[in-house]
Design an enzyme around this catalytic site. Structure first.
Site, PDB file in Angstrom:
ATOM      1  N   ARG A 156      11.636  -5.897   5.257  1.00 13.68           N
ATOM      2  CA  ARG A 156      11.551  -4.453   5.485  1.00 13.68           C
ATOM      3  C   ARG A 156      12.036  -4.102   6.894  1.00 13.68           C
ATOM      4  NH1 ARG A 156       5.769  -1.529   5.345  1.00 13.68           N
ATOM      5  NH2 ARG A 156       5.665  -2.292   7.470  1.00 13.68           N
ATOM      6  N   LYS A 177       0.822  -1.216   0.000  1.00 13.42           N
ATOM      7  CA  LYS A 177       0.000   0.000   0.000  1.00 13.42           C
ATOM      8  C   LYS A 177       0.854   1.263   0.000  1.00 13.42           C
ATOM      9  CE  LYS A 177      -2.346  -0.922   3.705  1.00 13.42           C
ATOM     10  NZ  LYS A 177      -1.669  -2.157   4.090  1.00 13.42           N
ATOM     11  N   ARG A 208      -9.747   1.821   9.297  1.00 17.84           N
ATOM     12  CA  ARG A 208      -9.455   0.406   9.550  1.00 17.84           C
ATOM     13  C   ARG A 208     -10.624  -0.318  10.208  1.00 17.84           C
ATOM     14  NH1 ARG A 208      -3.771  -1.082   9.511  1.00 17.84           N
ATOM     15  NH2 ARG A 208      -2.434   0.743   9.532  1.00 17.84           N
ATOM     16  N   ARG A 262      12.845  -1.612  11.816  1.00 18.50           N
ATOM     17  CA  ARG A 262      11.542  -1.414  12.465  1.00 18.50           C
ATOM     18  C   ARG A 262      11.358  -2.422  13.585  1.00 18.50           C
ATOM     19  NH1 ARG A 262       6.752   0.049   8.221  1.00 18.50           N
ATOM     20  NH2 ARG A 262       7.837   1.671   7.074  1.00 18.50           N
ATOM     21  N   ARG A 271      -0.773  -8.707  13.620  1.00 12.93           N
ATOM     22  CA  ARG A 271      -1.362  -7.615  12.835  1.00 12.93           C
ATOM     23  C   ARG A 271      -2.219  -8.161  11.701  1.00 12.93           C
ATOM     24  NH1 ARG A 271       3.788  -4.447  11.401  1.00 12.93           N
ATOM     25  NH2 ARG A 271       2.515  -3.595   9.747  1.00 12.93           N
TER      26      ARG A 271
END
Length: 195
Positions: A130, A16, A91, A136, A147
């Site tokens: 990522r 996204k 969401r 992260r 998630r």
């Protein structure tokens, strides 16, 4: 085309953010990512950032009240008045209702909802990569899978709501970035939304 109001929906890691950046240029509208807004606040250790950091570390979503206020504020900035692309919001059904309220107050509505689909295992692999590249801390495999289940539980019902309104275009998110973008642009063109 001015006045285009788009929403990107898809599981974490479906691409996204990458597509939002490309589509924002393609349609000359700002990409508004609640995740980016939150991460910027975390990085700058603002009071909001410290609150959000603890929530994200648990793999949970930021409360609606906080998210709604941030989005409403952002939608009223000059660059978003004539169009925008939302990534990461809404969401939940409550957030859908809040977005409807925000837009209808200005006599506006969403033009289309782009649903980017992707295989769960591919997405988990993408997010782990990522996390390694970007450092992260919120992207461990356990948190990612949590998630994904939160996404399925809370966000998937939005797809039914927007489908009932005739707004959803579904696009396969796997493959080269430019191929996915071409699929999205073609799907939107079929709905009468031109770049």
């Amino acid at each position: 085309m001015t006045g285009t109001r788009l929403l990107l929906i898809g599981p974490p890691g479906a691409g996204k953010g990458t597509q939002a950046a490309v589509l924002a240029q393609t349609y000359a509208i700002p990409a508004i990512s609640t995740g980016d807004i939150f991460r910027a606040n975390v990085k700058n250790e603002t009071p909001l950032g410290l609150e959000v950091k603890a929530i994200m570390a648990r793999g949970e979503y930021v409360p609606d009240s906080l998210t709604n206020a941030i989005v409403e504020d952002r939608l009223h900035e000059a660059d978003a008045v004539s169009g925008f692309l939302l990534d990461g919001y809404p969401r939940t059904i409550d957030q859908v209702n809040e977005l409807d309220r925000m837009l209808s107050a200005d006599g506006k509505a969403l033009d289309a909802v782009v649903l980017i689909t992707a295989d769960t295992d591919v997405v988990v692999g993408r997010l782990l990569k990522r996390a390694e590249i970007e450092g992260r801390a919120d992207d461990t495999e356990d948190v990612i899978r949590h998630r994904m289940s939160v996404y399925e539980e809370q966000t998937a019902p939005l797809i039914d709501t927007y489908t009932a309104r005739g707004l959803v275009v579904t696009v396969d998110g796997l493959g080269a970035v430019e191929d996915v973008t071409a699929r999205i642009v073609a799907a939107l063109a079929a709905k009468g939304i031109q770049a």
